[in-house]
Motif scaffolding. Structure first.
Motif, PDB file in Angstrom:
ATOM      1  N   GLY A 191       1.079  -1.364  -0.071  1.00 23.88           N
ATOM      2  CA  GLY A 191      -0.046   0.045  -0.215  1.00 23.88           C
ATOM      3  C   GLY A 191       0.909   1.497  -0.197  1.00 23.88           C
ATOM      4  N   ASN A 192       1.621   1.561  -0.502  1.00 25.84           N
ATOM      5  CA  ASN A 192       2.758   2.725  -0.023  1.00 25.84           C
ATOM      6  C   ASN A 192       2.049   3.326  -1.733  1.00 25.84           C
ATOM      7  N   PRO A 193       1.578   4.605  -1.920  1.00 22.13           N
ATOM      8  CA  PRO A 193       1.922   5.040  -2.508  1.00 22.13           C
ATOM      9  C   PRO A 193       3.444   5.491  -3.594  1.00 22.13           C
ATOM     10  N   ALA A 194       4.328   6.000  -3.037  1.00 21.20           N
ATOM     11  CA  ALA A 194       5.211   5.913  -4.241  1.00 21.20           C
ATOM     12  C   ALA A 194       5.189   4.703  -5.086  1.00 21.20           C
ATOM     13  N   ILE A 195       5.970   3.913  -4.165  1.00 22.20           N
ATOM     14  CA  ILE A 195       6.341   2.517  -4.543  1.00 22.20           C
ATOM     15  C   ILE A 195       5.448   2.146  -5.886  1.00 22.20           C
ATOM     16  N   GLU A 196       3.416   2.027  -5.198  1.00 17.08           N
ATOM     17  CA  GLU A 196       2.849   2.114  -6.683  1.00 17.08           C
ATOM     18  C   GLU A 196       3.139   2.930  -7.419  1.00 17.08           C
ATOM     19  N   LYS A 197       3.186   3.859  -7.252  1.00 15.68           N
ATOM     20  CA  LYS A 197       3.747   5.167  -9.436  1.00 15.68           C
ATOM     21  C   LYS A 197       4.582   4.636  -9.761  1.00 15.68           C
ATOM     22  N   LEU A 198       5.403   4.277  -8.890  1.00 16.28           N
ATOM     23  CA  LEU A 198       6.973   3.264  -9.353  1.00 16.28           C
ATOM     24  C   LEU A 198       6.696   1.795 -10.139  1.00 16.28           C
ATOM     25  N   THR A 199       5.672   1.895  -9.446  1.00 14.15           N
ATOM     26  CA  THR A 199       5.580  -0.179 -10.127  1.00 14.15           C
ATOM     27  C   THR A 199       4.708   0.273 -11.089  1.00 14.15           C
TER      28      THR A 199
ATOM     29  N   THR B 180      13.082  -2.488 -13.018  1.00 18.77           N
ATOM     30  CA  THR B 180      12.470  -1.437 -12.449  1.00 18.77           C
ATOM     31  C   THR B 180      13.873  -0.212 -14.406  1.00 18.77           C
ATOM     32  N   PHE B 181      13.370   0.317 -14.857  1.00 16.36           N
ATOM     33  CA  PHE B 181      13.639   1.318 -15.794  1.00 16.36           C
ATOM     34  C   PHE B 181      14.575   2.297 -15.702  1.00 16.36           C
ATOM     35  N   SER B 182      15.419   2.385 -16.054  1.00 14.94           N
ATOM     36  CA  SER B 182      15.999   3.685 -15.899  1.00 14.94           C
ATOM     37  C   SER B 182      16.047   3.968 -16.753  1.00 14.94           C
ATOM     38  N   ALA B 183      16.267   5.876 -16.566  1.00 14.45           N
ATOM     39  CA  ALA B 183      16.018   6.388 -17.873  1.00 14.45           C
ATOM     40  C   ALA B 183      17.083   6.106 -18.650  1.00 14.45           C
ATOM     41  N   LYS B 184      18.270   5.571 -18.630  1.00 10.07           N
ATOM     42  CA  LYS B 184      18.511   5.543 -19.510  1.00 10.07           C
ATOM     43  C   LYS B 184      18.479   4.313 -20.586  1.00 10.07           C
ATOM     44  N   ILE B 185      17.652   3.202 -19.936  1.00 11.86           N
ATOM     45  CA  ILE B 185      17.337   1.967 -20.365  1.00 11.86           C
ATOM     46  C   ILE B 185      15.865   2.546 -21.524  1.00 11.86           C
ATOM     47  N   ILE B 186      15.645   3.390 -20.984  1.00 14.44           N
ATOM     48  CA  ILE B 186      14.249   3.511 -21.741  1.00 14.44           C
ATOM     49  C   ILE B 186      14.475   4.684 -23.038  1.00 14.44           C
ATOM     50  N   LYS B 187      15.653   5.097 -23.000  1.00 13.61           N
ATOM     51  CA  LYS B 187      16.760   5.625 -24.263  1.00 13.61           C
ATOM     52  C   LYS B 187      16.821   4.818 -25.120  1.00 13.61           C
ATOM     53  N   GLU B 188      17.781   4.131 -24.534  1.00 20.35           N
ATOM     54  CA  GLU B 188      18.169   3.161 -25.173  1.00 20.35           C
ATOM     55  C   GLU B 188      16.839   2.202 -25.937  1.00 20.35           C
ATOM     56  N   ILE B 189      16.186   1.474 -25.532  1.00 20.48           N
ATOM     57  CA  ILE B 189      14.304   1.363 -25.756  1.00 20.48           C
ATOM     58  C   ILE B 189      14.289   1.815 -26.865  1.00 20.48           C
TER      59      ILE B 189
END
Length: 84
Positions: free
Chosen positions: A15-23, A67-76
């Motif tokens: 029930g952690n909102p920050a974790i829920e948002k990231l997930t 967990t996707f990093s910004a670097k991985i998202i850019k590479e994709i």
């Protein structure tokens, strides 16, 4: 995307909102990546080769278990752009 994967179950229990948002963001990236691969007729193995990443890791990504990093998202995004 599996509805009863470990991330979804954990979210219900924690029930952690920050974790829920990231997930949820990771699940969204995974879903959009899967859809884009399908739309372009590419396999997860082809993405793995393009990114020089183990195919099992790509499969884990596409199931929302990474967990996707910004670097991985850019590479994709860069890889997907090259395959148009």
């Amino acid at each position: 995307m599996e509805e009863n994967d470990f991330a979804s179950i954990w979210l219900v229990e924690s029930g952690n909102p920050a974790i829920e948002k990231l997930t949820q963001l990771n699940l969204d990236v995974a879903s959009k990546t899967s859809k884009t691969l399908a739309d372009r007729g590419l396999s997860s193995n082809e993405l793995a080769v393009s990114l020089d990443i183990n195919p099992d890791e790509i499969k884990s990504w596409l199931m929302g278990r990474h967990t996707f990093s910004a670097k991985i998202i850019k590479e994709i995004l860069d890889t997907m752009g090259k395959s148009q």
